[in-house]
Design an enzyme around this catalytic site. Structure first.
Site, mmCIF file in Angstrom:
data_model
loop_
_atom_site.group_PDB
_atom_site.id
_atom_site.type_symbol
_atom_site.label_atom_id
_atom_site.label_comp_id
_atom_site.label_asym_id
_atom_site.label_seq_id
_atom_site.Cartn_x
_atom_site.Cartn_y
_atom_site.Cartn_z
ATOM 1 N N ARG A 37 11.350 -6.162 -12.906
ATOM 2 C CA ARG A 37 11.866 -6.028 -11.520
ATOM 3 C C ARG A 37 10.903 -5.237 -10.652
ATOM 4 N NH1 ARG A 37 14.792 -2.943 -14.878
ATOM 5 N NH2 ARG A 37 14.356 -0.699 -14.728
ATOM 6 N N ASN A 38 10.028 -4.422 -11.280
ATOM 7 C CA ASN A 38 9.101 -3.577 -10.519
ATOM 8 C C ASN A 38 7.681 -4.101 -10.530
ATOM 9 O OD1 ASN A 38 11.029 -1.770 -9.643
ATOM 10 N ND2 ASN A 38 10.914 -0.564 -11.517
ATOM 11 N N LYS A 63 8.293 -0.858 3.435
ATOM 12 C CA LYS A 63 9.490 -0.280 2.823
ATOM 13 C C LYS A 63 9.934 0.852 3.727
ATOM 14 C CE LYS A 63 9.695 0.462 -1.726
ATOM 15 N NZ LYS A 63 9.602 1.122 -3.063
ATOM 16 N N ASP A 71 6.211 -0.580 -7.068
ATOM 17 C CA ASP A 71 7.298 0.397 -7.094
ATOM 18 C C ASP A 71 6.980 1.670 -7.840
ATOM 19 O OD1 ASP A 71 10.549 -1.030 -6.577
ATOM 20 O OD2 ASP A 71 9.380 0.508 -5.550
ATOM 21 N N VAL A 92 13.025 -3.221 1.782
ATOM 22 C CA VAL A 92 11.716 -3.855 1.984
ATOM 23 C C VAL A 92 11.843 -5.041 2.937
ATOM 24 C CG1 VAL A 92 9.798 -5.045 0.840
ATOM 25 C CG2 VAL A 92 10.945 -3.147 -0.317
ATOM 26 N N PHE A 119 14.443 2.975 -3.616
ATOM 27 C CA PHE A 119 13.897 3.985 -2.699
ATOM 28 C C PHE A 119 13.915 3.540 -1.254
ATOM 29 C CE2 PHE A 119 12.468 7.651 -4.994
ATOM 30 C CZ PHE A 119 12.545 7.215 -6.302
ATOM 31 N N GLY A 120 14.490 2.371 -0.962
ATOM 32 C CA GLY A 120 14.514 1.940 0.429
ATOM 33 C C GLY A 120 14.599 0.432 0.521
ATOM 34 N N ASP A 160 8.933 3.668 -14.664
ATOM 35 C CA ASP A 160 9.989 2.654 -14.463
ATOM 36 C C ASP A 160 9.398 1.247 -14.549
ATOM 37 O OD1 ASP A 160 12.571 2.016 -11.927
ATOM 38 O OD2 ASP A 160 12.403 1.497 -14.058
ATOM 39 N N GLY A 172 15.390 -1.786 -2.719
ATOM 40 C CA GLY A 172 15.052 -1.142 -3.992
ATOM 41 C C GLY A 172 15.738 0.209 -4.047
ATOM 42 N N LEU A 192 13.555 -8.410 2.717
ATOM 43 C CA LEU A 192 13.177 -9.037 1.438
ATOM 44 C C LEU A 192 14.062 -8.544 0.304
ATOM 45 C CD1 LEU A 192 9.297 -8.885 1.771
ATOM 46 C CD2 LEU A 192 10.711 -10.932 1.828
ATOM 47 N N GLY A 193 14.518 -7.300 0.409
ATOM 48 C CA GLY A 193 15.334 -6.767 -0.685
ATOM 49 C C GLY A 193 15.468 -5.267 -0.551
#
Ligand SMILES: COc1cc2c(cc1NS(C)(=O)=O)=CC1=C(NCc3c(C)cccc3C)N=NC=21
Length: 270
Positions: free
Chosen positions: A135-136, A38, A149, A25, A22-23, A131, A20, A17-18
């Site tokens: 986007r989050n 994730k 996130d 997804v 931190f990892g 954050d 981020g 999916l994408g």
């Protein structure tokens, strides 16, 4: 946290999916349900940051926070499993200009109310997001918006939290005290919330698009300049937004106050 630990053999990984900070997804299947997972890229970051995010998520539950389902922390790769949000990140959704959805002022204010409800809950749990940005956040069934996130979220004893946070910081969402002393609090989350609702009414445009990070630091810290009212943003909402960007943290409203204001404004658009 053993009751959150799940058996990775129960997971069937789907499409990516994408990625981020931190990892990565993926869509996945777990006990016949579609979920999001994730995966921590081995060696891409400190393991305890990933564990920290998982631990933070196990202590939080609210209709406007992306719900944790489970974790894999007893073997590699480390995995966090959450509910699946079918419309993806709020930023992608705003950019997609879904016809008929994004030109309704009421709908846009409802996005702000959803995020505010999630943040009011975090504020009540003394949890600082650190954050908050479009986007989050994620958009799910019936266009509900949820805060996600928690990669940088931290549980703090008192509201103030200063850190020598070294990694690249999202300058354009940061309050003056964060830019100057990396001093985080729920009030610096309120500042970021103001930028997030600017994003919502700007259709996902980048804040201060034609300015460098250094120029933004200068005008925010020394010139007291602020983002301009987006065309689609009602004056009543923009007046609130300006309060979220008060130079001094203590002059900014709490998410509790913000929610009651936004609900009053929402009524005038029904
Ligand atoms: C449909 O499209 C998507 C759907 C999701 C998504 C991204 C997209 N696509 S995109 C990149 O926006 O284009 C990320 C998630 C997610 N949780 C993420 C999460 C996990 C797994 C662990 C800890 C913290 C969090 C927030 N639940 N559903 C979705």
């Amino acid at each position: 946290h053993d009751h959150w630990e799940i058996d990775p053999s129960e997971l069937v990984k789907g499409k990516e999916l994408g990625t981020g900070c931190f990892g990565t997804v993926y869509e996945a299947w777990w006990k016949d349900n579609i979920v999001a997972i994730k995966l921590m890229k081995p060696g891409s970051m400190s393991e305890d940051s990933f564990i920290e995010e998982a631990k933070t998520m196990t202590q939080l539950s609210h209709p406007n926070l992306v719900q944790l389902y489970g974790v894999v922390t007893k073997q590699q790769p480390l995995i966090i499993i959450t509910e699946f949000m079918k419309h993806g990140s709020l930023w992608q959704f705003l950019k997609s200009k879904v016809p008929g959805i994004l030109n309704e002022t009421e709908r846009l204010i409802m996005f702000c109310v959803d995020v505010c409800k999630g943040m009011k809950y975090l504020e009540s749990r003394k949890c600082i997001h650190r954050d908050l940005a479009a986007r989050n956040c994620l958009v799910g069934q019936n266009y509900v918006v949820k805060v996600g996130d928690f990669g940088l979220a931290r549980h703090v004893i008192d509201d103030e939290y200063s850190s020598s946070y070294g990694a690249k910081f999202p300058i354009k969402w940061a309050a003056p005290e964060v830019l100057k002393y990396t001093k985080f609090s729920s009030k610096s989350d309120v500042w970021a919330f103001g930028v997030l609702i600017w994003e919502i009414f700007s259709g996902g445009e980048l804040p201060f698009a034609n300015m460098s990070n250094a120029e933004v630091v200068e005008i925010i810290c020394n010139k007291d300049e602020r983002l301009k009212k987006p065309k689609a943003c009602p004056h009543s909402v923009f007046t609130q937004m300006m309060n979220y960007w008060a130079q001094k943290a203590e002059d900014r409203p709490s998410f509790k106050n913000i929610l009651s204001c936004l609900l009053e404004i929402l009524e005038t658009f029904k």
